[in-house]
Enzyme design. Structure first.
Site, short mmCIF file in Angstrom:
data_model
loop_
_atom_site.label_atom_id
_atom_site.label_comp_id
_atom_site.label_asym_id
_atom_site.label_seq_id
_atom_site.Cartn_x
_atom_site.Cartn_y
_atom_site.Cartn_z
N ARG A 117 39.68 75.59 36.77
CA ARG A 117 38.25 75.34 36.83
C ARG A 117 37.94 74.10 37.68
O ARG A 117 38.50 73.04 37.47
CB ARG A 117 37.70 75.19 35.42
CG ARG A 117 36.24 75.06 35.41
CD ARG A 117 35.54 75.71 34.25
NE ARG A 117 34.13 75.49 34.47
CZ ARG A 117 33.36 76.26 35.22
NH1 ARG A 117 33.85 77.35 35.77
NH2 ARG A 117 32.10 75.97 35.41
N CYS A 140 31.32 76.43 23.06
CA CYS A 140 30.66 76.04 24.31
C CYS A 140 30.04 77.28 24.92
O CYS A 140 30.06 78.35 24.31
CB CYS A 140 31.71 75.42 25.24
SG CYS A 140 31.01 74.57 26.67
N HIS A 154 37.46 78.66 25.70
CA HIS A 154 38.28 78.44 26.90
C HIS A 154 39.38 79.47 27.01
O HIS A 154 40.15 79.48 27.96
CB HIS A 154 38.89 77.04 26.90
CG HIS A 154 37.86 75.97 26.85
ND1 HIS A 154 37.40 75.43 25.68
CD2 HIS A 154 37.15 75.37 27.85
CE1 HIS A 154 36.47 74.53 25.95
NE2 HIS A 154 36.30 74.48 27.25
N ARG A 199 40.22 75.97 47.52
CA ARG A 199 40.58 76.39 46.17
C ARG A 199 41.56 77.58 46.15
O ARG A 199 41.51 78.43 45.30
CB ARG A 199 39.33 76.71 45.35
CG ARG A 199 38.49 75.48 45.03
CD ARG A 199 37.26 75.84 44.22
NE ARG A 199 36.37 76.70 44.97
CZ ARG A 199 35.44 77.49 44.46
NH1 ARG A 199 35.28 77.54 43.16
NH2 ARG A 199 34.66 78.22 45.22
N LYS A 228 39.84 65.13 27.45
CA LYS A 228 39.42 64.48 28.68
C LYS A 228 40.45 63.44 29.09
O LYS A 228 40.98 62.73 28.26
CB LYS A 228 38.09 63.78 28.49
CG LYS A 228 37.00 64.79 28.22
CD LYS A 228 35.64 64.29 28.61
CE LYS A 228 34.58 65.31 28.26
NZ LYS A 228 34.53 66.44 29.20
N1 GLN Z 1 24.41 75.35 28.07
C1 GLN Z 1 25.62 75.23 28.81
C2 GLN Z 1 26.37 76.55 28.81
O1 GLN Z 1 26.34 77.22 27.85
C3 GLN Z 1 26.50 74.18 28.23
C4 GLN Z 1 27.74 74.06 29.06
C5 GLN Z 1 28.61 72.91 28.63
O2 GLN Z 1 28.46 72.36 27.59
N2 GLN Z 1 29.56 72.57 29.47
O3 GLN Z 1 26.99 76.92 29.76
ZN ZN Z 2 30.14 72.72 26.02
#
Ligand code: GLN
Ligand code: ZN
Length: 756
Positions: free
Chosen positions: A515, A727, A695, A15, A114
């Site tokens: 990532r 997220c 992100h 990496r 995606k």
């Molecule tokens: N619970 C996970 C987090 O908060 C969910 C991660 C994800 O959806 N990729 O990291």
């Molecule tokens: Zn997520």
């Protein structure tokens, strides 16, 4: 027969590119240092491929972030808001990829999506009416020359015109049709430049062709390539498809003036049939994708050679290739020191796939039935040790229909839960993880390496959990999380505690930008020996009166983010995992955890690309697997799920059918169309569309969050709306996270006032 690969991983065996790029983001190294690292990686890989005997070595498969983004920049598809920042070329590029917040301005990143049915993500290029689509970049030419400089005549790879036009986001009034002329001109220029550089082949990647295509799509495709190929000189053009078969346009593809056609024999269910029934032109080369570019199992030579024999009999000029870019598999098995040899010998990563190509080339040229390599392969694959667990298989067989149904039904338990939790309107929460700071990672590493004992390890994490809870209480969030400091990854964490998985040390695969993920391998039947998360959650709950979310990963995500078995069905593996997670859910509940989130980050990912396969091949077991996980809980236990994406308009019924109580999902980067369709479909589940993008390091203002919420409220009734980020926060820093969450809670509070 010659050999080819469609593309190679690029993040570096260890990496190196990731680390250099992140250093560059932190301003610790210069752009030149970063570029030199990249150059070193490219050189190594080219030489390695050459040494393996590979005949067609790709170039321009390298990318600092994403190939589609590269294509956008190559063709001048750079929205004004980025070019106006006045940054250097590379910084403008990174601004498109990650957003930018600094002296020059404040812009969000392009939308990330995606990549077909993989766990790789691309940046969606965006074009407006003023944007002139024209060839301005030099990356493919530079990299081609760079390889030539070390004596390798590569096959440059560029996203094809059709896929580019189909994946572009049109933000003005123009549509794909309006760009046909410009695209033909740009790609023709590209070809003639390569011709001038004396490239022998150019590969155009057209994965979009494996979708269900309309007549208009096929016409568009024909128009584009009739144009692009009309002025072609000596340089040969390979039309490369992958991730499925091209049944809707096969006849067009073979009648166009391509010199080579790349077909996927692994995921393309009908590929062989198409070739056999419709034939393959004798003046073209078939790049037969028979080495699986997505999985890590050794190739079955017998199966492969049978296909090659068929092609040979038909007189097809065949080149042995991979089913897709090797981007989706790790670099090299030789870096793995912990997988016992009795298992490791069943694997082939990118480097081993190069060896397989060389072996297949050799076998295809001789009477292979007596060849040692062939016989060894057949014997090996005929028998896999340690993968059967009778008890697990029996338990799956005994699942009853009622095990998939949670009672009482949604509206009855919703009332009970309102009573139980007494949450304010617009309850605030986060998705689970908090920043994985250096000390958190160091703690895990120290434990792993035996430098600290378990007690010290737990002590540290408990301290972190306590801090995390104090912070959430201070900020005023309503439903708390423990922060996931014990987790390396949402799949690996569970896989490591379940029976049936194998782990790698260095087998990283790129997910997006810098990532990477390290998918476990599902080796055998899966079961749970003991609780996995209960101790952490119980400890966390003991520190607060607010509800603490238990945090699990759903079976389909665990399956989709692992390298799956090929000897049993995906459904079978999914149900095995579901039963294990179900036990965990019930243990959490029994230990006083009242809210349990089961992350469903990757359901969408493996949705078959063709709609006709969605239900039969996938949703009909994937949704039941989720239901199996939570159907056993009490009415007052609230089940959340989280999805890392928002493109589920088309499977909205299936999502509602998961029968969770609350769903949080990604929404800040995409438009809010999804909310309209929630409304149209009478979506019953409560929803938390992410109000800001995690992100990117930028901090959303209260105003910005409120405005997002206002838009949501035009489509969702107040009692159903949750307020949360997109997220988990694990990739973010502490400072920006705190600032963002303070603003998020403030926005929710102001909204409550407005609505009271
Ligand atoms: N619970 C996970 C987090 O908060 C969910 C991660 C994800 O959806 N990729 O990291
Ligand atoms: Zn997520």
């Amino acid at each position: 027969m010659r050999t080819a690969v469609i593309g190679y991983p690029r993040v570096g065996t260890f990496r190196e590119l990731k680390f250099a790029t992140e250093k560059y983001f932190r301003k610790e190294i210069s752009a030149d240092t970063l570029k030199n690292t990249a150059k070193g990686i490219r050189k190594n890989q080219w030489l390695h491929q050459k040494k393996s005997g590979l005949d067609f070595i790709p170039s321009n498969d390298f990318s600092f972030y994403d190939n589609l983004l590269d294509a956008a920049v190559l063709f001048n598809i750079v929205p004004k808001r980025y070019s106006l920042l006045g940054l250097s070329t590379i910084d403008t590029y990174f601004a498109m990829a990650r957003g930018y917040q600094g002296e020059a301005g404040d812009v969000k990143a392009l939308e990330m999506k995606k990549w077909f049915n993989t766990n790789y993500h691309y940046m969606t290029p965006e074009i407006d009416d003023e944007n002139e689509l024209t060839l301005v970049g030099t990356k493919p030419f530079d990299e081609y020359e760079e390889a030539k400089g070390i004596g390798i005549n590569t096959k440059p790879v560029v996203i094809g015109a059709f896929t580019l036009l189909k994946l572009l986001r049109y933000v003005g009034n123009k549509t794909a049709e309006d760009y046909i002329g410009a695209v033909i001109k740009a790609y023709s220029e590209l070809l003639s430049k390569f011709n001038g550089l004396e490239a022998e082949w150019v590969q155009f990647d057209e994965p979009y062709l494996v979708y269900d295509l309309t007549k208009e799509d096929v016409k568009l495709f024909e128009k584009l390539y009739n144009g692009i190929l009309s002025a072609k000189d000596d340089v040969k053009v390979l039309l490369q498809t992958y991730f499925g078969d091209i049944r809707d346009c096969y006849s067009s593809v073979i009648s166009l003036n391509f010199d080579g056609i790349g077909l996927d024999f692994v995921e393309g269910k009908e590929t062989l049939d198409l070739v056999e029934k419709q034939g393959f032109p004798s003046d073209k080369a078939l790049f037969a994708g028979i080495i699986n570019g997505k999985n890590i199992w050794k190739n079955n030579y017998k199966k492969t050679l049978t296909i090659l024999d068929t092609l040979k009999e038909k007189g097809v000029n065949t080149i042995i290739s991979t089913s897709c870019s090797l981007l989706h598999v790790p670099y090299a098995l030789k870096n793995e020191t912990k997988i016992p040899e009795k298992y490791a010998k069943y694997f082939a990563f990118a480097e081993e796939k190069l060896e397989e190509l060389a072996e297949l080339k050799m076998l295809s040229e001789c009477d292979y039935s007596k060849a040692e390599v062939f016989l060894a392969n057949t014997v090996l694959l005929g028998n896999r040790p340690d993968c059967n667990d009778k008890a697990v298989q029996d338990r799956v067989r005994k699942i009853r229909n009622s095990d998939f149904i949670r009672l009482p039904e949604f509206s009855a338990r919703r009332k009970i839960q309102k009573e139980e939790f007494q949450l304010p309107v617009f309850p605030t929460t986060t998705i689970g993880s908090f920043p994985q700071t250096t000390d958190v990672k160091a703690n895990r590493a120290a434990f792993r390496n035996g430098n600290i004992d378990e007690e010290q390890y737990i002590e540290f994490n408990r301290k972190k959990i306590a801090e995390c809870i104090a912070m959430q209480e201070e900020i005023g969030l309503d439903v708390l999380v423990h922060g996931e400091f014990e987790r390396n990854d949402m799949v690996e964490y569970f896989g490591e505690q379940l029976n049936g998985f194998l782990f790698t040390e260095k087998a990283w695969v790129q997910s997006y930008g810098t990532r990477c993920v390290k998918p476990p391998v599902i080796w055998g039947d899966i079961s749970r020996s003991k609780p996995m998360t209960v101790a952490w959650s119980v400890y966390a709950q003991s520190l607060t009166d607010k509800p603490m979310k238990g945090m699990l990963t759903d079976p389909v995500t665990i399956l989709n983010w692992s390298f799956p078995r090929e000897d049993i069905s995906l459904k079978e593996s999914a149900y095995q995992i579901a039963l294990a997670i179900r036990d965990e859910v019930l243990d959490l509940e029994a230990n006083g955890i009242r809210v349990i989130q089961v992350d469903e980050a990757a359901l969408r990912e493996k949705l078959p690309l063709r709609k006709s396969d969605w239900h039969n091949e996938y949703l009909n077991w994937a949704i039941p697997a989720f239901r199996l996980v939570h159907s056993g809980v009490k009415a007052k236990t609230q089940i959340h799920t989280h999805m890392c994406y928002s493109e589920f308009t088309d499977i909205i019924k299936a999502i509602d059918d998961m029968d969770a109580d609350v769903i949080t999902f990604e929404a800040s980067r995409s438009n809010l169309l999804i909310l309209d369709s929630l409304k149209e479909n009478n979506f019953k589940t409560e929803v938390g569309p992410g109000v800001y993008d995690i992100h990117s390091p930028r901090v959303p203002s209260v105003k910005e969050i409120k405005s997002a919420l206002h838009k949501m409220l035009e489509r969702i009734t107040p009692e159903k709306l949750w307020v949360n980020p997109d997220c988990g926060l694990k990739t973010r820093g502490v400072v920006e996270t705190t600032a963002s969450l303070i603003n998020l809670v403030e926005a929710a509070k102001e909204l409550r006032n407005e609505n009271s």
